[in-house]
Design an enzyme around this catalytic site. Structure first.
Site, PDB file in Angstrom:
ATOM      1  N   GLY A 101      65.813   7.522 -30.656  1.00  0.00           N
ATOM      2  CA  GLY A 101      64.826   7.379 -29.705  1.00  0.00           C
ATOM      3  C   GLY A 101      64.898   7.375 -28.308  1.00  0.00           C
ATOM      4  N   ASP A 182      57.602   3.948 -29.347  1.00  0.00           N
ATOM      5  CA  ASP A 182      56.190   3.748 -29.378  1.00  0.00           C
ATOM      6  C   ASP A 182      55.832   2.393 -30.669  1.00  0.00           C
ATOM      7  OD1 ASP A 182      53.281   4.813 -29.889  1.00  0.00           O
ATOM      8  OD2 ASP A 182      54.419   6.346 -30.255  1.00  0.00           O
ATOM      9  N   THR A 257      67.688   1.817 -18.908  1.00  0.00           N
ATOM     10  CA  THR A 257      66.645   3.373 -19.011  1.00  0.00           C
ATOM     11  C   THR A 257      65.481   2.999 -18.483  1.00  0.00           C
ATOM     12  OG1 THR A 257      65.454   1.133 -20.635  1.00  0.00           O
ATOM     13  CG2 THR A 257      66.876   1.926 -21.593  1.00  0.00           C
TER      14      THR A 257
END
Length: 283
Positions: A101, A182, A257
């Site tokens: 991801g 998530d 990130t």
């Protein structure tokens, strides 16, 4: 509605124009690759995936690491077709670092120069986000042609929850990053969390003994969930805080990130946990 359609067409035109440019050094603009923040991992996303790791051709993603045909055995009448196939898809080394991801690729492009001898791969399920990361890497490679940097990093569209063992052999990876996944807050959605009893066994399969799973999130409940499930798995042990703090990859994961930067701007907390793959017990 007309305005929305016009914006959609502009994004499509921009992406098409970039895909037709060869050696573009200008970085892609994120606004032209907007997509929903999350994708349902249980949906059919019309993905392409290999039947097995041996069937995966990595050369389009890491062209600089394609094996020189002269290094391969000479063809004979009996194995000519097999040799030709190997020449087309053979790599000098395997992918070793995985970002699950990967989002817009912040961690990938930060890790690549820090781990120049390793092949770093991001897996992202969202189409346009994957395309953005691929364009970002393509531009970085063009900018660093002289130094040959960023040849060791790439991104592929894939659903890790369904197809991870299709891409990687047993014990192939040395690091797996799971950054700001998530949270799936609702209890009925917990089955979609990227850390679970079943998925942890797949991570244990593709991770070599001594390899590390890196996790980070700004959601304490999710952090506790990931820690709980990884601690329960017999193939993993938690890395000590002292070792965690001295790991350069943790510092990069915490600061590079896009989600991590957003949490920093909002003065939020970041919860980090690392887990080491243990040796398999003797049969």
């Amino acid at each position: 509605m007309a305005g929305a359609a016009n914006k959609k067409q502009k994004r499509a035109d921009y992406r098409l124009a970039r895909s037709q440019q060869d050696g573009a050094t200008e970085m892609p603009k994120k606004k032209f690759y907007r997509q929903r923040a999350h994708a349902n991992p249980f949906s059919d996303h019309q993905l392409e995936y290999p039947m097995s790791p041996e069937d995966m051709d990595w050369t389009p993603f890491f062209p600089a690491y394609k094996t020189d045909p002269e290094e391969l055995p000479e063809a004979t009448a009996s194995n000519d077709a097999q040799i030709e196939q190997r020449q087309q898809s053979s790599m000098r080394q395997d992918v070793e670092i995985l970002d699950i991801g990967c989002g817009f690729g912040g961690l990938l492009v930060a890790l690549a120069p820090k781990l120049p001898d390793k092949l770093v791969l991001g897996m992202e399920i969202r189409t346009q986000v994957t395309e953005f990361v691929q364009e970002r890497i393509r531009s970085l490679r063009a900018q660093h042609q002289d130094s040959n940097e960023f040849q060791n990093v790439s991104c592929i569209r894939a659903n890790t929850m369904k197809f991870l063992p299709n891409f990687f052999k047993k014990g192939q990876l040395s690091k797996i990053f799971i950054c700001f996944p998530d949270p799936h807050f609702k209890a009925r959605k917990h089955k979609a969390r990227i850390v679970s009893t079943t998925l942890n066994s797949e991570y244990a399969l593709v991770l070599r003994p001594g390899g590390i799973v890196y996790t980070i999130t700004d959601v304490e409940d999710l952090h506790n969930w990931m820690v709980h499930h990884l601690e329960l798995h017999p193939a993993f042990e938690r890395v000590s805080e002292g070792e965690q703090e001295s790991d350069e990859c943790v510092k990069i994961m915490t600061t590079e990130t896009e989600e991590g930067k957003k949490v920093e701007r909002n003065k939020g907390q970041k919860f980090v946990a690392l887990f080491r793959r243990l040796e398999d017990p003797p049969w």
